[in-house]
Motif scaffolding. Structure first.
Motif, mmCIF file in Angstrom:
data_model
loop_
_atom_site.group_PDB
_atom_site.id
_atom_site.type_symbol
_atom_site.label_atom_id
_atom_site.label_comp_id
_atom_site.label_asym_id
_atom_site.label_seq_id
_atom_site.Cartn_x
_atom_site.Cartn_y
_atom_site.Cartn_z
ATOM 1 N N ASN A 110 1.473 3.675 -3.252
ATOM 2 C CA ASN A 110 0.865 4.994 -3.120
ATOM 3 C C ASN A 110 1.856 6.080 -3.517
ATOM 4 O OD1 ASN A 110 -0.226 7.396 -2.129
ATOM 5 N ND2 ASN A 110 0.194 6.868 0.002
ATOM 6 N N LEU A 111 3.044 5.985 -2.948
ATOM 7 C CA LEU A 111 4.067 6.985 -3.249
ATOM 8 C C LEU A 111 4.575 6.837 -4.686
ATOM 9 C CD1 LEU A 111 5.918 9.247 -2.445
ATOM 10 C CD2 LEU A 111 7.423 7.607 -1.347
ATOM 11 N N LEU A 113 -5.613 5.304 -4.494
ATOM 12 C CA LEU A 113 -5.381 5.404 -3.048
ATOM 13 C C LEU A 113 -6.531 4.790 -2.273
ATOM 14 C CD1 LEU A 113 -3.939 8.896 -2.100
ATOM 15 C CD2 LEU A 113 -2.801 6.778 -2.677
ATOM 16 N N THR A 115 0.823 -1.206 0.000
ATOM 17 C CA THR A 115 0.000 0.000 0.000
ATOM 18 C C THR A 115 0.855 1.253 0.000
ATOM 19 O OG1 THR A 115 -0.201 -0.322 2.376
ATOM 20 C CG2 THR A 115 -2.115 -0.851 1.055
ATOM 21 N N LYS A 116 1.854 1.310 0.858
ATOM 22 C CA LYS A 116 2.555 2.572 1.020
ATOM 23 C C LYS A 116 3.537 2.850 -0.113
ATOM 24 C CE LYS A 116 2.861 1.660 5.556
ATOM 25 N NZ LYS A 116 1.503 1.318 5.996
ATOM 26 N N ALA A 117 4.263 1.832 -0.530
ATOM 27 C CA ALA A 117 5.225 2.075 -1.608
ATOM 28 C C ALA A 117 4.495 2.374 -2.919
ATOM 29 C CB ALA A 117 6.158 0.880 -1.758
#
Lengths: 102, 161
Positions: free
Chosen positions: A45-46, A76, A41-43
């Protein structure tokens, strides 16, 4: 001017690709389903944010630019929701989380 | 009635974005907007009022935390020693309303080191990459910004140990 803009655009997209790669490495290396979800999710998203930013420097119309931003927002929301659902299902099935020391 | 006009305007703008502004596309666009309006009111989504000032404060915070969240997890993925010390914590909401809580649950997963794993009415279970007080601080900061975004007052945490 366009040369600088194109270089900046390419740099942002490459940086985005790097985070997708790092997220994938995390998916492979992290020890359990929960930690893997963090990586995805986080990588992503960025990574997608940077790719969108890079592409924004190349848009030819306003609607194209807004469309890119809408895509980012939808990814997102979908990514966070999907990660939450996978984690919740894992908890419901009593999948234990990996810990440093037991 | 005013809400319907505002919403129709936003949907029309979205259609314009999706179709790239081609005139002939409105043949499909207008029925699609009407259908979306009908469904929107039919399914009912009342509680999503947000304030402009709150959004101005939330957006940079969210972008900044997303950036550090991505960098943090990328560094942990690539670091040879795999610096993880996961934990599962429970966080009690101070936000009063459901839509804001759902919004916050989703945002949790995009911030550094936290992932919302189970959402119940009053609390959310959060998986963290690092044990310790850092995650709770992160959640408290997020909750304040979300309260500001929706213009909500938060319950006090007086009776909590």
């Amino acid at each position: 001017m366009t040369v600088i803009l194109n270089a900046l655009s390419a740099a942002l997209i490459l940086a985005g690709a790097f985070f997708f790669l790092a997220g994938t490495v995390g998916l492979l290396r992290f020890p359990d389903v929960y930690t893997r979800l963090h990586a995805l999710t986080k990588a992503d998203n960025l990574g997608l944010g940077l790719v969108v930013l890079g592409l924004l420097l190349q848009v030819e119309s306003l609607s194209e630019g807004v469309k890119l931003l809408v895509i980012w927002g939808l990814v997102l929301a979908a990514g966070a929701t999907a990660a939450h659902l996978v984690a919740r299902t894992a908890l419901e099935h009593d999948i234990r989380l990996w810990r440093r020391r037991e | 009635m005013r809400a319907a006009i505002v919403r129709a305007g936003l949907l029309a703008a979205l259609w314009w974005v999706l179709s790239g502004g081609a005139w002939s596309s409105w043949l499909f666009g207008i029925p699609a907007i009407a259908a979306a309006l009908y469904l929107g009111f039919r399914l009912g989504s009342g509680g999503w009022r947000w304030t402009f000032a709150g959004a101005v404060r939330f957006l940079p915070f969210f972008l900044w935390r997303s950036l550090s969240g991505g960098i943090d997890v990328a560094w942990r993925s690539l670091s040879p020693s795999l610096p993880l010390d996961p934990d599962l914590i429970e966080y009690e909401f101070r936000l009063p309303e459901t839509p804001a809580r759902v919004f916050m649950s989703n945002a949790i997963s995009l911030l550094p080191g936290t992932l919302s794993a189970e959402y119940a009415d009053e609390k959310v279970r959060v998986h963290t990459l690092l044990r310790g007080p850092g995650a709770v601080r992160e959640l408290e900061r997020l909750e304040e910004r979300v309260a500001g975004l929706f213009g909500l007052e938060m319950a006090s945490r007086g009776d909590r140990a």
